[in-house]
Structures are given as C-alpha cells and as structure tokens.
Motif scaffolding. Sequence first.
Motif, mmCIF file in Angstrom:
data_model
loop_
_atom_site.group_PDB
_atom_site.id
_atom_site.type_symbol
_atom_site.label_atom_id
_atom_site.label_comp_id
_atom_site.label_asym_id
_atom_site.label_seq_id
_atom_site.Cartn_x
_atom_site.Cartn_y
_atom_site.Cartn_z
ATOM 1 N N LEU A 1 0.849 -1.174 0.011
ATOM 2 C CA LEU A 1 -0.015 -0.138 -0.094
ATOM 3 C C LEU A 1 1.141 1.390 -0.018
ATOM 4 N N PHE A 2 1.914 0.949 0.745
ATOM 5 C CA PHE A 2 2.734 2.295 0.782
ATOM 6 C C PHE A 2 3.271 2.631 -0.467
ATOM 7 N N PHE A 3 3.886 1.707 -1.048
ATOM 8 C CA PHE A 3 4.691 2.192 -2.613
ATOM 9 C C PHE A 3 3.565 2.219 -3.613
ATOM 10 N N TRP A 4 2.385 1.804 -3.439
ATOM 11 C CA TRP A 4 1.150 1.957 -4.390
ATOM 12 C C TRP A 4 1.038 3.409 -4.297
ATOM 13 N N ALA A 5 0.993 3.908 -3.129
ATOM 14 C CA ALA A 5 0.637 5.381 -2.978
ATOM 15 C C ALA A 5 1.762 6.170 -3.369
ATOM 16 N N VAL A 6 2.775 6.030 -3.099
ATOM 17 C CA VAL A 6 3.874 6.787 -3.661
ATOM 18 C C VAL A 6 4.034 6.579 -5.048
ATOM 19 N N GLU A 7 3.694 5.659 -5.970
ATOM 20 C CA GLU A 7 3.726 5.571 -7.273
ATOM 21 C C GLU A 7 2.685 6.372 -7.681
ATOM 22 N N LEU A 8 1.417 6.391 -7.380
ATOM 23 C CA LEU A 8 0.237 7.218 -7.408
ATOM 24 C C LEU A 8 0.687 8.390 -7.356
ATOM 25 N N GLY A 9 1.231 9.087 -6.199
ATOM 26 C CA GLY A 9 1.782 10.468 -5.973
ATOM 27 C C GLY A 9 2.739 10.996 -7.284
ATOM 28 N N THR A 10 3.564 10.325 -7.907
ATOM 29 C CA THR A 10 4.363 10.590 -8.775
ATOM 30 C C THR A 10 3.398 11.048 -10.324
ATOM 31 N N LYS A 11 2.153 10.525 -10.179
ATOM 32 C CA LYS A 11 1.459 10.964 -11.401
ATOM 33 C C LYS A 11 0.526 12.269 -11.081
ATOM 34 N N PHE A 12 0.723 12.768 -9.640
ATOM 35 C CA PHE A 12 -0.297 13.701 -9.260
ATOM 36 C C PHE A 12 0.039 15.042 -10.188
ATOM 37 N N GLU A 13 -1.213 15.650 -10.355
ATOM 38 C CA GLU A 13 -1.281 17.123 -10.993
ATOM 39 C C GLU A 13 -2.287 17.894 -10.310
ATOM 40 N N GLU B 1 -8.629 10.832 -8.869
ATOM 41 C CA GLU B 1 -8.976 11.627 -7.602
ATOM 42 C C GLU B 1 -9.572 10.716 -6.442
ATOM 43 N N LEU B 2 -10.377 9.747 -6.782
ATOM 44 C CA LEU B 2 -10.784 8.535 -5.970
ATOM 45 C C LEU B 2 -9.606 7.838 -5.214
ATOM 46 N N LYS B 3 -8.739 7.371 -6.151
ATOM 47 C CA LYS B 3 -7.469 6.712 -5.761
ATOM 48 C C LYS B 3 -6.872 7.468 -4.659
ATOM 49 N N LEU B 4 -6.196 8.793 -5.157
ATOM 50 C CA LEU B 4 -5.763 9.708 -4.158
ATOM 51 C C LEU B 4 -6.453 10.068 -2.973
ATOM 52 N N ALA B 5 -7.888 10.074 -2.992
ATOM 53 C CA ALA B 5 -8.582 10.102 -1.596
ATOM 54 C C ALA B 5 -7.919 8.825 -0.515
ATOM 55 N N ALA C 1 -5.397 6.934 -0.876
ATOM 56 C CA ALA C 1 -4.148 6.895 -0.731
ATOM 57 C C ALA C 1 -3.661 8.079 0.568
ATOM 58 N N ARG C 2 -4.443 9.177 0.374
ATOM 59 C CA ARG C 2 -4.337 10.217 1.387
ATOM 60 C C ARG C 2 -4.720 9.483 2.936
ATOM 61 N N LYS C 3 -5.958 8.969 2.886
ATOM 62 C CA LYS C 3 -6.354 8.582 4.254
ATOM 63 C C LYS C 3 -5.559 7.648 4.731
ATOM 64 N N LEU C 4 -4.935 6.480 3.565
ATOM 65 C CA LEU C 4 -4.223 5.278 4.575
ATOM 66 C C LEU C 4 -2.767 5.600 4.752
ATOM 67 N N ILE C 5 -2.272 6.493 3.801
ATOM 68 C CA ILE C 5 -0.668 6.686 3.837
ATOM 69 C C ILE C 5 -0.419 7.994 4.021
ATOM 70 N N PHE C 6 -1.020 8.970 3.060
ATOM 71 C CA PHE C 6 -0.253 10.254 3.276
ATOM 72 C C PHE C 6 -0.564 10.863 4.643
ATOM 73 N N SER C 7 -1.580 10.543 5.224
ATOM 74 C CA SER C 7 -2.031 11.234 6.385
ATOM 75 C C SER C 7 -0.867 11.071 7.522
ATOM 76 N N LYS C 8 -0.444 9.948 7.252
ATOM 77 C CA LYS C 8 0.779 9.636 8.364
ATOM 78 C C LYS C 8 2.014 10.554 8.035
ATOM 79 N N TRP C 9 2.323 10.863 6.784
ATOM 80 C CA TRP C 9 3.275 11.935 6.665
ATOM 81 C C TRP C 9 2.958 13.126 6.929
ATOM 82 N N GLN C 10 1.670 13.474 6.857
ATOM 83 C CA GLN C 10 1.322 14.863 7.534
ATOM 84 C C GLN C 10 1.611 14.938 8.873
ATOM 85 N N GLU C 11 1.377 13.846 9.808
ATOM 86 C CA GLU C 11 1.602 13.809 10.956
ATOM 87 C C GLU C 11 2.819 14.177 11.224
ATOM 88 N N ALA C 12 3.832 13.688 10.634
ATOM 89 C CA ALA C 12 5.264 13.525 10.836
ATOM 90 C C ALA C 12 5.718 14.909 10.822
#
Length: 589
Positions: free
Chosen positions: A290-302, A312-316, A318-329
């Motif tokens: 899941l972590f690296f799926w989110a990172v790979e998805l992130g490389t395509k973000f615009e 945008e559905l997949k991004l939402a 990824a943000r909930k499961l993975i990127f929220s932890k980056w924000q906390e850091a």
Amino acid sequence: MTEITRLFDFPYYQLENNPLDNALVTKYNDKWVNTSTQEYLDKANALSRALLKLGVNKDDKIAIISSTNRTEWHIVDIGVLQTGAQTIPIYPTISSEDYEYILNHSESIYCFVSDEVVLEKINKIKAKTNLKDVYSFDSIKGCKNYSELFELGKDKSNQNDVEARKRIVNPSDLATIIYTSGTTGKPKGVMLSHSNIVSNVFAVEKKFPLEKNHKILSFLPICHIFERTFLYVCQYCCLSIHFAESIEKIGDNLKEVKPSMITVVPRLIEKVFDKIIAKGHDLTGIKKKLFFWAVELGTKFEPYGQNGWWYELKLALARKLIFSKWQEALGGNIVFMGSGSAALQPRLGHIFGAANMPIMECYGLTETSPGVSVSDRRNNGWKIGYVGKAIDDVEIKIAEDGEILCKGPNIMMGYYKDPEKTAEVMTGDYFHTGDKGEIDADGFLKITGRKKEMFKTSGGKYIVPTLLENELKQSQFIEQVMVIGEGEKMASALIQPNFEFIKDWIDKKEVAVGKSETEIANSEIVKERIQKEMDICNEKFGKWEQIKVFKLTPEVWSIDAGHLTPTMKIKRDVIKNKYLDLIEKIYRP
C-alpha cells in the motif's frame, strides 16, 4: 494607523491591528518562551535608546551573526533600523577570514553574536576590525550580554531622539547589506533599501494563503533574504513565529509547534523524503504494498483534479491510508510549504502535492529582495516544475540568450562599494539574474540552468550541467553531483554518494561492501549500481550530453569543508580543485 514604508513599521502595524501574546517564540532550556508584540517593541526601543547613548549614528553598520533563528535577532534588527543605522547579517558557518572581510568591508562598528562558537571566530579576528564591542545573546563569560543594552536604554528620556531618528528614515534609504555567498571570489555586499524589501513583502503576501490563526516554524537561516522577507510577511499577517532549535531537532519541533506553513530548500525536502521511503522499505506485507502504491500514485499527481475522477478517488484513499501519516510527521497542520534557493525535483513536487502538503516553488535572488515569481495554490497559480508567475509590479523577460531579466521596486540599490560589478548586472532598469529560463503560454516561469555554468565540449557542443545534475539527484543513491567537461571531449560527473542511504541498502541487500565512506566510494558493486542510475538519466538526454564516466568522492560535500555555499549550492571551482586527481583519471587515465 501605521503606514508601512520601512521595515521597522511591521511590528507597530501588528501592535495596532492584532497584538499577539506569542509574536516571537524561542525555546530556552527545553521550554518555549513567548515574547508578545508589546514586549518585542519595548525591547527594540530600549535597544535603540542604548545604541544612541553609545553614539550610533545614522548609516552606521551593525553586524548580527546567529547560529539559529531566535527572538533576539528580530529585537536587534528593529532596534538598529529605528536609529537609521543598517544591519549586516552574516552567515554563521563561514570562516573567520570571511568574517574579517565582511566586517571590514561593511565598516561594522558593533557585532551581535548568538553563542560561544560564533564568538570564538569573532575573537580570532576582532583586533583586525573596527569593532568597538561585541554583544552575545547567550550568557558567555568574558563577553557582554545584549541584555545589558536594555539596562542602558531603561531610561526613556531619549525616546524622543529615537522617534526623531525614525522620522528621518526614508523608504528609499539603505536598510541592510547582505553579503552573497558567491561560488567564486570575495562575497559581494547587496544593498537593499527599506522599500525594496517592503514592496516584496506586500507582493509575496498576496500569493501566500496565510490566515491569522496560522503558526509558523522558522528554521532556514534568517541571514538569508528568503527567510528574512518571509518573516516580515508573517509579522505583517500577525502570525505567531516559532523558531526551531536546530536542523537536527526540526522533526521534534514540527510535532510540538504543528505549524501551518514552513519555508524549505529542496535539499531538506529530499532528506525528508529519503527518510520516509526508508521507513516504507521497513514495512512488510500489505502495508508495504500500500505504501509504495501510494508513492507511485503520487508521482502522477497534477493539481486541480487534472487526472480525472478515477485518479482523484484513488488519491483520496491514498491520503487516508498513507499520506495522512506523512502529514502527522510534519505536525499535521501543513497548509503548504514555500521552497526557494534551488530547483525542486518535479518528482517531489508531484508526491508532496499528492500528500496534500503542496510545495509552492518561488524564484528570486538576494539582489531581488528576493521574490521575482511565486507559486500560488489558489486561482490556478500552481504548476509543478515551474516557479510560479511574476509577482505584482515585477516584470520578467527572457533575453535572446535565454537569460532571465527582471525589473521592479525589489531590485537592489547595487553592490556596496562596487559600481563596476553593479553596472555588469544592470541594463537600464533590468537586472541580469544569471539564470536561464523560459515562460510558458500561461505566464509560468521555468528555470533551465545557470548562464555562467553552461559550457562547451571540445566538440563544440553545449552542456547545461544543472539539467543533468537535477535529473541525477532524483536517485536515492546520489546526494550531490557536479557535471564537468568544459573543453574536454565528453561530459563526466563527480558524485558524492548518499552514504546514509547506501549503508541501509548494503544491510538490506546483504552485499559485500564495507561501510566506511572510502570503502563505499571505492566499491565496484556501488559503482555498478550507480551506473544503472546513470543509464536511466542518460536516456533522457542527447548523445553529446550524456555522462560517459563518473567518479565517486570519498567524503560528504559540506558547507564546513568548503564544497557548498551556506545556501547549499555547490562551489564548482572549489570542487574541481579538491578532486583534480579524480578529474585527471577521467580525462587522462
């Protein structure tokens, strides 16, 4: 109502509009200590009164050297400027010899230092300068403490003299001289007026979505105009400013302060990202996938939903499961980050945008106070890989040779005591930045390299080293790189490996490589792995541009060792001289 036309008007404006209990916040002995807007100004005025009693005149020069950003810096800044004198901020990490040059060239008569390390450097050369006295922020035996000036200025009988001094300071008057950390030769003193910086504050503030309840964590060196102008923006917006203890403690401070906005340089974001990825590699099973799926998805973000509803559905998710932890850091409240000083890898722009911590790239120089263009996440003002659009009242144009020229109220008064060098960078009202760039159809500016750093091979082909360097630095195996080959048959590279990442890689892959920096630099296994990174990079460039040979250096390129300027730019001439033996092995084996 205070009209802001001089730098010292900002805290008075804050006092009238939204006085804060925690205007400036610094940590002392593991405790955050608040300074209110009122106390900030009371101390600044006491300092001004003391300086007048010491005989400080209009246009005298007073140096400030601090290892960290802190409340005291701002009190001294305002206290000095109110007297009509000028502040000379100096990078703490430069040598004693450079201290001596700047203090003498600027004719500084007093100096404020933060700590014993800086004081020790000053004491080595003080006798060779015109300094009348040195005051420290920390309590240091044998050195006057800056709080002594509050005692000297306690008597308010000469406050009318301070007010008279303030009245005669014009917006067009010199406010500060900032010595640029040039990659060659002696540093140049950039003269900035009050109106240069004030105009930039107003223009930049319009691009930043800052609100009164936002908190700021400041850690980029305030002696650099990028952070300094940003902190004037914060004072104008009536925001609470917290000062980080050190770069080593930035992670802890982010979690304690929970800032809404920070300024960064690309190298810092690269290090943050490397640590995040390292933690991702430590995960197992579905969590790792899941972590690296989110990172790979992130490389395509615009931005602005350009990838469509399914992305945008997949991004939402990824943000909930993975990127929220980056924000906390990073404290959990980051609205955006402002990046300057160097080009940001587009890959990081995409990924952090996906993580909902967008990085707004800005462009400017010390000579431009500094903002020339700024990204704005609102109103379609953000395009990844670009440094935004020109700020209000600043005009940007591209010269025939691709150089970025600009004019506006932010352009410096000139180089101190150096009219010849000033004339070299000015054509009428236009300042020659030395950077090359292009402007797209929507008005976004893209930096493509440095004019002076472009070179020609012996075959007559032009190479823009920064394009290759920025591409190579996207590799986690490469910390720093310098492309060389002027007058030679081909382009080559000197590379400082990312020793920290490679040591982890050695452990995970269980490869037979020693872990000292020399062993890593000499390892054929490491060289073969970096060659794979080089091959990926070369595919993106023409045959004449491709790097045919590289050499790894056995030490970390650092500011202290002289490889880098205080703003983390590589000193090309210094690096060439340090590694002449490696260059000889490339071209004359």
